[in-house]
Design an enzyme around this catalytic site. Structure first.
Site, PDB file in Angstrom:
ATOM      1  N   HIS A 296      33.897  43.941  33.042  1.00  0.00           N
ATOM      2  CA  HIS A 296      35.294  43.696  32.707  1.00  0.00           C
ATOM      3  C   HIS A 296      35.988  44.938  32.173  1.00  0.00           C
ATOM      4  O   HIS A 296      37.165  45.174  32.466  1.00  0.00           O
ATOM      5  CB  HIS A 296      35.445  42.556  31.702  1.00  0.00           C
ATOM      6  CG  HIS A 296      36.871  42.133  31.538  1.00  0.00           C
ATOM      7  ND1 HIS A 296      37.585  42.376  30.388  1.00  0.00           N
ATOM      8  CD2 HIS A 296      37.731  41.535  32.409  1.00  0.00           C
ATOM      9  CE1 HIS A 296      38.825  41.924  30.541  1.00  0.00           C
ATOM     10  NE2 HIS A 296      38.938  41.417  31.757  1.00  0.00           N
TER      11      HIS A 296
ATOM     12  N   GLY B 282      45.084  41.559  39.595  1.00  0.00           N
ATOM     13  CA  GLY B 282      45.533  42.936  39.808  1.00  0.00           C
ATOM     14  C   GLY B 282      44.513  43.962  39.368  1.00  0.00           C
ATOM     15  O   GLY B 282      44.816  45.150  39.260  1.00  0.00           O
ATOM     16  N   LYS B 283      43.273  43.516  39.120  1.00  0.00           N
ATOM     17  CA  LYS B 283      42.212  44.437  38.706  1.00  0.00           C
ATOM     18  C   LYS B 283      41.543  45.090  39.914  1.00  0.00           C
ATOM     19  O   LYS B 283      41.000  46.190  39.813  1.00  0.00           O
ATOM     20  CB  LYS B 283      41.182  43.693  37.853  1.00  0.00           C
ATOM     21  CG  LYS B 283      41.778  43.148  36.561  1.00  0.00           C
ATOM     22  CD  LYS B 283      40.841  42.192  35.847  1.00  0.00           C
ATOM     23  CE  LYS B 283      41.530  41.595  34.621  1.00  0.00           C
ATOM     24  NZ  LYS B 283      40.683  40.596  33.932  1.00  0.00           N
ATOM     25  N   ILE B 284      41.582  44.409  41.029  1.00  0.00           N
ATOM     26  CA  ILE B 284      41.179  44.955  42.324  1.00  0.00           C
ATOM     27  C   ILE B 284      42.418  44.935  43.207  1.00  0.00           C
ATOM     28  O   ILE B 284      43.128  43.928  43.272  1.00  0.00           O
ATOM     29  CB  ILE B 284      40.039  44.136  42.955  1.00  0.00           C
ATOM     30  CG1 ILE B 284      38.776  44.244  42.090  1.00  0.00           C
ATOM     31  CG2 ILE B 284      39.747  44.602  44.379  1.00  0.00           C
ATOM     32  CD1 ILE B 284      37.609  43.410  42.596  1.00  0.00           C
TER      33      ILE B 284
END
Length: 330
Positions: free
Chosen positions: A262, A302-304
């Site tokens: 994370h 929106g992390k990938i």
């Protein structure tokens, strides 16, 4: 009963013909993508990582974030990670306290192959700790404590001299520097900490006190009645996020889940997501845990990145990762 089918195009499912003169390396590189199931995911991971390597060799700026949990270092994957760090194949490391301390401990004495089915009470009486089927006798931690007490003194003196509280990543850098001074070359040549220090590759450890390092810190502070020695985690989150923000492209390779996973993907949230992601995990998504969260869930946050190239391999990293690294790097 059967509806008329549409024509589809794609990779035809095919395995190796073992009567051919073919090596294991050729089987993995040539056929895994075409076998199906998790073999195809391994094949895709090789393809993605090779693409990253090829772009970096051409001069493209891709920052590779690499995360792993402590059990990865408990196993023999530690030496494979050290190889990647030595040869600068990764740029940023995020791990747990165990991922730091067990790397150091293995420079002092090895962990021993044991068994899954062993009586815990009997091991406790013998002073042997168990990590899966890996045994770690207590004398490893006693040897580690001797070094750490001296290291804490150095850090405390540095803090007094400079008036600055070191961050967890600076703590890891200084620990690598300490190893370089105190240990023989043979002992440290396969260490992640050592090569990260030599190559100035930051190791972030947001939960630095969650392990033996925390135990040693407790003993140090209680014995010395110390209220001065501190470790700053707040400035590390600024440093980690800024690295992601200022990178032209990023890639995230994660073994396991939890905090390292994370921390890495959340840093990439600040740049609208990573461009490449490779997960190796045994965690399931059904309980909503971050460890089991698939790449598609990361896309929703929106992390990938929405256009990212990613794959998740479900399986034991001790089996998968050596094959993956060998096929990409050799």
């Amino acid at each position: 009963m059967l509806k008329e089918s549409e024509d589809i195009e794609g990779i035809a499912i095919e395995g190796p013909w073992l009567e051919d003169d073919i090596s294991l390396e050729e089987i993995i590189k040539k056929y895994y993508l075409k076998i199906g199931f998790q073999a195809s995911h391994i094949g895709k991971a090789i393809k993605i990582w090779k693409h990253i390597e090829e772009k970096r060799k051409k001069g493209d700026e891709i920052t590779v974030f690499f995360g792993y949990t402590s059990n990865i270092v408990s196993s023999g994957l530690r030496e494979i990670i050290a190889y990647l760090v030595k040869h600068k194949k990764i740029d940023i490391i995020v791990t747990t306290a165990g991922g730091v301390e067990e790397d150091f401990i293995k420079c002092l004495k090895p962990f021993i192959l044991g068994d899954w089915e062993v009586d815990g009470k009997m091991l406790r009486e013998k002073g042997i700790n168990r990590i899966g089927n890996i045994f770690v006798p207590n004398d490893r931690y006693i040897a580690f404590e001797e070094y750490m007490m001296e290291f804490f003194e150095e850090i405390l003196n540095l803090q007094r001299e400079t008036g600055k509280i070191i961050t967890a990543s600076e703590f890891c850098y200084k620990l690598g520097e300490f190893m370089d001074k105190k240990l023989k070359s043979k002992e440290k040549e396969k260490s992640i900490l050592y090569w990260a220090y030599k190559n100035n590759i930051p190791i972030f450890c947001p939960a630095i006190t969650d392990g033996s390092i925390g135990d040693m810190l407790y003993f140090f502070k209680k014995y010395n009645k110390d209220e001065e020695l501190k470790i700053d985690v707040a400035n590390d989150i600024v440093k980690l996020n800024d690295i992601a923000i200022n990178s032209k492209e990023t890639a995230c390779i994660v073994l396991g889940g939890s905090l390292p996973k994370h921390s890495i993907i959340n840093a990439n949230l600040f740049r609208e997501g990573t461009d490449y992601a490779i997960y190796v995990t045994t965690a399931l998504p059904w309980d909503g845990s971050l460890s089991g969260a698939p790449p598609e869930e990361g896309v929703s946050w929106g992390k990938i990145g929405a256009k990212a190239d990613y794959v998740e391999i479900w399986g034991d990293a001790t089996i998968i990762f050596p094959l993956l690294v060998y096929c990409v790097m050799k």
